[in-house]
Design an enzyme around this catalytic site. Structure first.
Site, PDB file in Angstrom:
ATOM      1  N   CYS A 130       0.828  -1.212   0.000  1.00 51.18           N
ATOM      2  CA  CYS A 130       0.000   0.000   0.000  1.00 51.18           C
ATOM      3  C   CYS A 130       0.863   1.262   0.000  1.00 51.18           C
ATOM      4  CB  CYS A 130      -0.960  -0.011   1.183  1.00 51.18           C
ATOM      5  SG  CYS A 130      -0.226  -0.530   2.755  1.00 51.18           S
TER       6      CYS A 130
HETATM    7  N1  NAP Z   1      -4.422  -4.148   5.204  1.00 47.06           N
HETATM    8  C1  NAP Z   1      -3.907  -3.486   4.174  1.00 47.06           C
HETATM    9  O1  NAP Z   1      -4.107  -2.259   4.017  1.00 47.06           O
HETATM   10  C2  NAP Z   1      -3.066  -4.199   3.153  1.00 47.06           C
HETATM   11  C3  NAP Z   1      -2.653  -3.480   2.029  1.00 47.06           C
HETATM   12  C4  NAP Z   1      -1.845  -4.134   1.077  1.00 47.06           C
HETATM   13  C5  NAP Z   1      -1.477  -5.439   1.267  1.00 47.06           C
HETATM   14  N2  NAP Z   1      -1.894  -6.102   2.402  1.00 47.06           N
HETATM   15  C6  NAP Z   1      -1.444  -7.484   2.553  1.00 47.06           C
HETATM   16  O2  NAP Z   1      -2.576  -8.341   2.372  1.00 47.06           O
HETATM   17  C7  NAP Z   1      -2.462  -9.490   3.205  1.00 47.06           C
HETATM   18  C8  NAP Z   1      -3.684  -9.543   4.116  1.00 47.06           C
HETATM   19  O3  NAP Z   1      -3.683  -8.367   4.910  1.00 47.06           O
HETATM   20  P1  NAP Z   1      -4.890  -7.974   5.882  1.00 47.06           P
HETATM   21  O4  NAP Z   1      -4.579  -6.615   6.360  1.00 47.06           O
HETATM   22  O5  NAP Z   1      -6.192  -8.238   5.224  1.00 47.06           O
HETATM   23  O6  NAP Z   1      -4.659  -9.041   7.054  1.00 47.06           O
HETATM   24  P2  NAP Z   1      -5.701  -9.576   8.136  1.00 47.06           P
HETATM   25  O7  NAP Z   1      -6.817  -8.590   8.307  1.00 47.06           O
HETATM   26  O8  NAP Z   1      -4.887  -9.934   9.322  1.00 47.06           O
HETATM   27  O9  NAP Z   1      -6.283 -10.901   7.470  1.00 47.06           O
HETATM   28  C9  NAP Z   1      -5.485 -12.027   7.236  1.00 47.06           C
HETATM   29  C10 NAP Z   1      -6.327 -13.063   6.541  1.00 47.06           C
HETATM   30  O10 NAP Z   1      -5.510 -14.207   6.286  1.00 47.06           O
HETATM   31  C11 NAP Z   1      -6.131 -15.363   6.871  1.00 47.06           C
HETATM   32  N3  NAP Z   1      -5.088 -16.292   7.268  1.00 47.06           N
HETATM   33  C12 NAP Z   1      -4.115 -16.131   8.200  1.00 47.06           C
HETATM   34  N4  NAP Z   1      -3.326 -17.216   8.249  1.00 47.06           N
HETATM   35  C13 NAP Z   1      -3.816 -18.106   7.327  1.00 47.06           C
HETATM   36  C14 NAP Z   1      -3.462 -19.427   6.927  1.00 47.06           C
HETATM   37  N5  NAP Z   1      -2.430 -20.052   7.461  1.00 47.06           N
HETATM   38  N6  NAP Z   1      -4.197 -20.022   5.975  1.00 47.06           N
HETATM   39  C15 NAP Z   1      -5.257 -19.397   5.404  1.00 47.06           C
HETATM   40  N7  NAP Z   1      -5.647 -18.149   5.744  1.00 47.06           N
HETATM   41  C16 NAP Z   1      -4.930 -17.515   6.697  1.00 47.06           C
HETATM   42  C17 NAP Z   1      -6.925 -14.814   8.035  1.00 47.06           C
HETATM   43  O11 NAP Z   1      -7.938 -15.740   8.423  1.00 47.06           O
HETATM   44  P3  NAP Z   1      -8.717 -15.607   9.850  1.00 47.06           P
HETATM   45  O12 NAP Z   1      -9.692 -14.466   9.716  1.00 47.06           O
HETATM   46  O13 NAP Z   1      -9.378 -16.924   9.978  1.00 47.06           O
HETATM   47  O14 NAP Z   1      -7.664 -15.336  10.890  1.00 47.06           O
HETATM   48  C18 NAP Z   1      -7.505 -13.565   7.399  1.00 47.06           C
HETATM   49  O15 NAP Z   1      -8.579 -13.905   6.551  1.00 47.06           O
HETATM   50  C19 NAP Z   1      -1.149  -9.320   4.001  1.00 47.06           C
HETATM   51  O16 NAP Z   1      -0.112 -10.008   3.364  1.00 47.06           O
HETATM   52  C20 NAP Z   1      -0.905  -7.804   3.932  1.00 47.06           C
HETATM   53  O17 NAP Z   1       0.462  -7.470   4.040  1.00 47.06           O
HETATM   54  C21 NAP Z   1      -2.686  -5.519   3.327  1.00 47.06           C
END
Ligand code: NAP
Length: 361
Positions: free
Chosen positions: A175
């Site tokens: 991001c």
């Molecule tokens: N947030 C942002 O603004 C943003 C921007 C760009 C990129 N990203 C990237 O996008 C990815 C997700 O970010 P997020 O902010 O959405 O994170 P998040 O809110 O913590 O969500 C993580 C997701 O991954 C799932 N998960 C975790 N471990 C897993 C596993 N072993 N197998 C299958 N699913 C699993 C979680 O499931 P549960 O709900 O069951 O725990 C949840 O659905 C990350 O790599 C992050 O760096 C995020």
């Protein structure tokens, strides 16, 4: 990786192609902040059918309407704990990974080994850096499949769009990098390489994903503003790589945590190598983004703000010239959309041969 099954699927469950006019997609990490936004976009994408939604093994059967207010109460299908056999049995053409870095690093090779024809858009940082040797220092794990770093296309569509059609693996940009790269790439030829580029970036709290740490609690964040990760944030090598800057080139990136839920605002200080006119800078941005559906360029002197873009798939860039061959550039986007989910859909559209804006307008 709490309970999620990442083991190799059995031969008996290799994917059967499912004829469909729409592309079938699965989302892993569908219950996270970025994943839920992705599901909301894909659910109304006219050329896409959601085949399966997965989360970690820590929860089961989460329905989206109840989980994320931003989805407007839509119930959506249930997300189930990840099982690679089950995912492949859903017969996806494409898989989105909105999962932690380590999970994506492990899952991508597994999926491509068993289903080499899949398209994968990975929202994590697991395939963004070109050098495997950078992963232990910046991400804390050795890269499990360096060959895929060479294959992965860095999915900044405004700059890498030509490499996306037919790509098997897209590394969706971070991001902060999206915000900084969109601002800097058009004006790189004008910059004085001896002077530091200073990126003072601020993000809403959803940028950190779902967190229960004290540092992310309301009492710690409300009315507060703090810098973090100066010189140590893993988005810095990603930006240097995409800007073609050496590890020791003068480049400063200081992220801050804003007491708001979503949005990134980057204030970028640059110095030019010669006297440059406002019209030249304006022309450079126009040439880069005049035809880009999701990057707005402000009139010179107007600096964009979070309210211009939060809740939209658009980024906005503006600049003001300063005395002494300098300028300040301000770039804004919604970290969960242009910084994650809507950019992933842009990439998926281009990979699939669809219009870049399909399902996003
Ligand atoms: N947030 C942002 O603004 C943003 C921007 C760009 C990129 N990203 C990237 O996008 C990815 C997700 O970010 P997020 O902010 O959405 O994170 P998040 O809110 O913590 O969500 C993580 C997701 O991954 C799932 N998960 C975790 N471990 C897993 C596993 N072993 N197998 C299958 N699913 C699993 C979680 O499931 P549960 O709900 O069951 O725990 C949840 O659905 C990350 O790599 C992050 O760096 C995020």
């Amino acid at each position: 990786m709490a309970g999620a099954s990442l083991s190799a699927p059995s031969a008996a469950t290799s994917p059967a192609p499912v004829p469909s006019l729409k592309r079938r997609v699965c989302v892993v990490g569908a219950t996270g902040y970025a994943g839920a936004e992705l599901v909301a976009l894909l659910a109304r994408h006219p050329r896409t059918e959601i085949a399966g939604l997965f989360s970690s093994g820590g929860r089961s059967s989460v329905r989206f309407g109840a989980l994320h207010r931003s989805l407007g109460g839509r119930a959506g299908p249930a997300a189930v704990p990840l099982d690679v056999d089950a995912l492949l049995e859903d017969g996806p053409d494409a898989v989105f990974l909105a999962t932690p870095n380590e999970t994506s690093a492990e899952l991508v090779p597994l999926l491509l080994d068993w289903a080499p024809e899949l398209s994968i858009v990975d929202l994590s940082g697991a395939f963004r850096l070109a050098r495997a040797a950078d992963y232990p220092a910046w991400y804390g794990f050795p890269h499990p499949r360096p060959a895929l770093l060479e294959e992965a296309v860095y999915g900044l569509p405004e700059w890498n769009g030509a490499a996306l059609p037919g790509a098997r693996l897209v590394a969706n940009p971070g991001c902060y990098p999206t915000s900084v790269l969109l601002a800097l790439k058009p004006i790189l030829p004008f910059l004085d390489g001896a002077q530091p580029v200073i990126c003072d970036c601020k993000s809403g709290v959803s940028g950190a994903g779902k967190k229960t740490d004290l540092a992310y609690s309301f009492a710690e964040l409300a009315g507060n503003l703090k810098a973090y990760g100066a010189g140590t944030h893993r988005h810095e090598p990603e930006m240097r790589q995409q800007l073609g800057l050496a590890d020791d080139a003068p480049f400063v990136f200081v992220p801050h945590l804003l007491p708001t839920v979503r949005g990134i605002l980057s204030t970028i200080h640059v110095a030019f190598s010669r006297a440059v006119g406002e019209d030249e800078i304006a022309a450079a941005y126009e040439a880069a983004y005049g035809a880009a559906p999701f990057v707005d360029v402000e009139t010179p002197g107007r600096l964009p703000e979070l309210n211009d873009v939060v809740g939209t798939p658009r980024a906005a860039v503006g600049f003001a010239m300063l005395p002494g061959r300098r300028a300040v550039v301000v770039s804004v986007l919604d970290n969960l959309l242009k910084g994650a989910a809507s950019q992933a859909v842009q990439n998926y559209n281009l990979v699939s041969g669809f219009d870049e804006a399909e399902g996003l307008s």
